[in-house]
Design an enzyme around this catalytic site. Structure first.
Site, PDB file in Angstrom:
ATOM      1  N   CYS A 116       4.238 -16.011  25.430  1.00 30.64           N
ATOM      2  CA  CYS A 116       2.825 -15.832  25.820  1.00 30.64           C
ATOM      3  C   CYS A 116       1.890 -16.827  25.130  1.00 30.64           C
ATOM      4  O   CYS A 116       0.758 -17.021  25.569  1.00 30.64           O
ATOM      5  CB  CYS A 116       2.384 -14.401  25.539  1.00 30.64           C
ATOM      6  SG  CYS A 116       3.322 -13.222  26.522  1.00 30.64           S
ATOM      7  N   HIS A 133      -5.118 -14.556  25.994  1.00 28.36           N
ATOM      8  CA  HIS A 133      -3.931 -14.311  26.811  1.00 28.36           C
ATOM      9  C   HIS A 133      -4.055 -12.901  27.384  1.00 28.36           C
ATOM     10  O   HIS A 133      -4.419 -11.965  26.679  1.00 28.36           O
ATOM     11  CB  HIS A 133      -2.676 -14.433  25.942  1.00 28.36           C
ATOM     12  CG  HIS A 133      -1.480 -13.791  26.567  1.00 28.36           C
ATOM     13  ND1 HIS A 133      -1.054 -14.108  27.833  1.00 28.36           N
ATOM     14  CD2 HIS A 133      -0.639 -12.829  26.116  1.00 28.36           C
ATOM     15  CE1 HIS A 133       0.000 -13.373  28.135  1.00 28.36           C
ATOM     16  NE2 HIS A 133       0.270 -12.592  27.098  1.00 28.36           N
ATOM     17  N   ASN A 190       0.192  -9.502  33.456  1.00 25.56           N
ATOM     18  CA  ASN A 190       0.449 -10.454  32.374  1.00 25.56           C
ATOM     19  C   ASN A 190       1.390 -11.530  32.923  1.00 25.56           C
ATOM     20  O   ASN A 190       2.545 -11.248  33.223  1.00 25.56           O
ATOM     21  CB  ASN A 190       1.079  -9.689  31.202  1.00 25.56           C
ATOM     22  CG  ASN A 190       1.493 -10.578  30.047  1.00 25.56           C
ATOM     23  OD1 ASN A 190       1.644 -11.782  30.189  1.00 25.56           O
ATOM     24  ND2 ASN A 190       1.702  -9.968  28.888  1.00 25.56           N
TER      25      ASN A 190
HETATM   26  N1  COA Z   1       4.915   4.894  33.862  1.00 20.35           N
HETATM   27  C1  COA Z   1       4.913   6.179  33.410  1.00 20.35           C
HETATM   28  N2  COA Z   1       5.345   6.532  32.198  1.00 20.35           N
HETATM   29  C2  COA Z   1       5.811   5.559  31.387  1.00 20.35           C
HETATM   30  C3  COA Z   1       5.849   4.224  31.789  1.00 20.35           C
HETATM   31  C4  COA Z   1       5.383   3.913  33.091  1.00 20.35           C
HETATM   32  N3  COA Z   1       5.378   2.646  33.562  1.00 20.35           N
HETATM   33  N4  COA Z   1       6.356   3.486  30.789  1.00 20.35           N
HETATM   34  C5  COA Z   1       6.617   4.329  29.784  1.00 20.35           C
HETATM   35  N5  COA Z   1       6.287   5.590  30.138  1.00 20.35           N
HETATM   36  C6  COA Z   1       6.388   6.818  29.369  1.00 20.35           C
HETATM   37  C7  COA Z   1       7.412   6.722  28.266  1.00 20.35           C
HETATM   38  O1  COA Z   1       8.721   7.012  28.762  1.00 20.35           O
HETATM   39  C8  COA Z   1       6.946   7.777  27.301  1.00 20.35           C
HETATM   40  O2  COA Z   1       7.352   9.045  27.768  1.00 20.35           O
HETATM   41  P1  COA Z   1       7.798  10.210  26.728  1.00 20.35           P
HETATM   42  O3  COA Z   1       6.590  10.440  25.884  1.00 20.35           O
HETATM   43  O4  COA Z   1       8.163  11.311  27.632  1.00 20.35           O
HETATM   44  O5  COA Z   1       8.936   9.600  25.966  1.00 20.35           O
HETATM   45  C9  COA Z   1       5.416   7.706  27.433  1.00 20.35           C
HETATM   46  O6  COA Z   1       5.161   7.047  28.675  1.00 20.35           O
HETATM   47  C10 COA Z   1       4.755   6.934  26.322  1.00 20.35           C
HETATM   48  O7  COA Z   1       5.494   5.740  26.109  1.00 20.35           O
HETATM   49  P2  COA Z   1       5.077   4.700  25.039  1.00 20.35           P
HETATM   50  O8  COA Z   1       5.994   3.528  25.132  1.00 20.35           O
HETATM   51  O9  COA Z   1       4.905   5.386  23.717  1.00 20.35           O
HETATM   52  O10 COA Z   1       3.663   4.314  25.632  1.00 20.35           O
HETATM   53  P3  COA Z   1       2.517   3.550  24.943  1.00 20.35           P
HETATM   54  O11 COA Z   1       1.311   4.380  24.947  1.00 20.35           O
HETATM   55  O12 COA Z   1       2.935   2.901  23.668  1.00 20.35           O
HETATM   56  O13 COA Z   1       2.282   2.391  25.991  1.00 20.35           O
HETATM   57  C11 COA Z   1       2.726   0.095  26.365  1.00 20.35           C
HETATM   58  C12 COA Z   1       3.305   1.468  26.290  1.00 20.35           C
HETATM   59  C13 COA Z   1       3.835  -0.884  26.658  1.00 20.35           C
HETATM   60  C14 COA Z   1       1.692   0.030  27.484  1.00 20.35           C
HETATM   61  C15 COA Z   1       2.039  -0.200  25.003  1.00 20.35           C
HETATM   62  O14 COA Z   1       2.940  -0.017  23.966  1.00 20.35           O
HETATM   63  C16 COA Z   1       1.489  -1.569  24.939  1.00 20.35           C
HETATM   64  O15 COA Z   1       0.523  -1.876  25.610  1.00 20.35           O
HETATM   65  N6  COA Z   1       2.081  -2.433  24.100  1.00 20.35           N
HETATM   66  C17 COA Z   1       1.742  -3.840  24.055  1.00 20.35           C
HETATM   67  C18 COA Z   1       2.536  -4.516  25.110  1.00 20.35           C
HETATM   68  C19 COA Z   1       2.053  -5.869  25.453  1.00 20.35           C
HETATM   69  O16 COA Z   1       0.900  -6.168  25.429  1.00 20.35           O
HETATM   70  N7  COA Z   1       3.015  -6.721  25.781  1.00 20.35           N
HETATM   71  C20 COA Z   1       2.753  -8.050  26.146  1.00 20.35           C
HETATM   72  C21 COA Z   1       2.739  -8.853  24.928  1.00 20.35           C
HETATM   73  S1  COA Z   1       2.495 -10.501  25.239  1.00 20.35           S
END
Ligand code: COA
Length: 336
Positions: free
Chosen positions: A117, A263, A293
């Site tokens: 990224c 980004h 993204n």
């Molecule tokens: N739709 C529905 N539910 C989803 C899902 C989706 N697409 N993806 C994950 N879940 C569920 C998970 O299974 C989990 O369920 P559980 O509580 O029953 O286990 C729940 O949602 C929460 O998951 P979690 O991974 O803890 O969510 P989060 O609040 O941390 O959000 C991201 C996940 C990826 C959105 C978040 O961590 C994030 O934004 N991280 C940064 C990622 C990023 O910017 N990446 C690019 C970098 S360049």
């Protein structure tokens, strides 16, 4: 600053595939909801390439042609290509070679860089150094990605699949002697301790067997693995750090900043950074809602849209900032 050479962005362009994939469309492929995706990432839709129509290099070429035309240049004016992607058309050689061929630019040097990224900021920094050293006068700096063929679109891959999209952006960077309109400085960082927090393991070479086996495919090593929480925590810290590093290095503060082009990782990350810095919503470019993204392409696409919308005015101080897999992060301060 007599006789000094600086570099300046003189043309911007982008290309995104026609195919729009909404959050609702994703619910047909995996167990997810529009509400979950919008709340966690801000994304409403993204673009997916169409096989037979777009390639990583063809998208970059389209973006580059637009940037060149806006700079008033022909492809033949380009001295060097710096191409950022983590989703090249071939395992090797890189897509920069394919774009060079599509533009008809025989024998000019090309770089393929994979800094995820942060790829565009790294690429811009390289171009800036080459131009300032006097080695080249005109560089084409591009970011292009086809993420949609890598991501796992089943429920198992939903936490990463919903984030990524396809597209390309390009900037023409030219030598100038005018210190009042230039890339002021770039600031790059990396921390390999976190390499496995956001990565695609395969096809890797350090294997007892061939890099592509049925066993590796079945083990999921070709899918994007992301520790979302770790990425989030590091991103919000590093974005702020590297923006202030750029400002401090030039005796500026956030009050001098006209525009931040981050980004497009995640709307919540950009919003957190904006609030921490006390910037107004209109000072931060967000287009993740429409494109998701797009990794190395996200900054040049966002910058091009900002230019098209008349948000880049002569003399404005603009900061580009990125964070991503590696971990890598970086910033570029520009006086437009
Ligand atoms: N739709 C529905 N539910 C989803 C899902 C989706 N697409 N993806 C994950 N879940 C569920 C998970 O299974 C989990 O369920 P559980 O509580 O029953 O286990 C729940 O949602 C929460 O998951 P979690 O991974 O803890 O969510 P989060 O609040 O941390 O959000 C991201 C996940 C990826 C959105 C978040 O961590 C994030 O934004 N991280 C940064 C990622 C990023 O910017 N990446 C690019 C970098 S360049």
């Amino acid at each position: 600053m007599p006789n000094m050479i600086f570099s300046r962005i003189t043309g911007l362009g982008y290309y995104v595939p026609d195919k729009i994939v909404t959050n609702q469309d994703l619910t047909q492929m995996m167990d997810t909801t529009d509400e979950w995706i919008q709340e966690r990432t801000g994304i409403r839709e993204r673009r997916y390439f169409e096989y037979g129509k777009d390639t990583n290099a063809s998208m970059a070429t389209a973006a580059s042609r637009q940037a060149l035309q806006r700079a008033g240049l022909q492809p033949g004016d380009v001295d060097v290509i710096v191409y950022a992607t983590i989703t090249p058309d071939y395992f090797f050689p890189g897509s920069a070679f394919l774009m060079q061929r599509e533009l008809g630019l025989e024998t000019i040097p090309v770089f393929d860089i994979r800094q995820q990224c942060s790829g565009f900021v790294y690429a811009l920094s390289l171009a800036d150094q080459y131009i300032k050293s006097g080695m080249y006068k005109t560089a084409l700096v591009v970011g292009s990605e086809i993420q949609s063929s890598w991501i796992d679109k089943s429920t198992a891959g939903r936490s990463t699949a919903v984030i990524f999209g396809d597209g390309a952006g390009a900037a023409v960077v030219q030598a100038t002697s005018d210190p009042s309109r230039r890339i002021i400085s770039t600031h790059l960082h990396a921390d390999g301790r976190f390499a496995e927090e956001l990565y695609v393991r395969d096809p890797g070479s350090s294997r007892p067997d061939r890099p592509v086996t049925q066993e590796l495919l079945d083990s999921g090593g070709f899918n994007v693995h992301m520790n979302g929480n770790a990425v989030f925590k590091h991103a919000i810290q590093r974005f702020g750090e590297v923006i202030y590093e750029a400002l401090k290095a030039n005796n500026l503060t956030e009050k001098d900043l006209s525009l931040l082009v981050p980004h497009q990782a995640n709307m919540r990350i950009s919003e957190y950074v904006r609030q921490q810095m006390g910037l107004d919503p209109e000072q931060v470019i967000n287009n993740i809602q429409r494109f998701g993204n797009t990794t190395a392409a996200s900054i040049p696409i966002a910058l091009t849209e900002a230019w098209e919308d008349g948000k880049l005015n002569d003399g404005d101080i603009i900061c580009l900032a990125a964070f991503g897999s590696g971990f890598t992060w970086g910033s570029a301060l520009i006086q437009w």
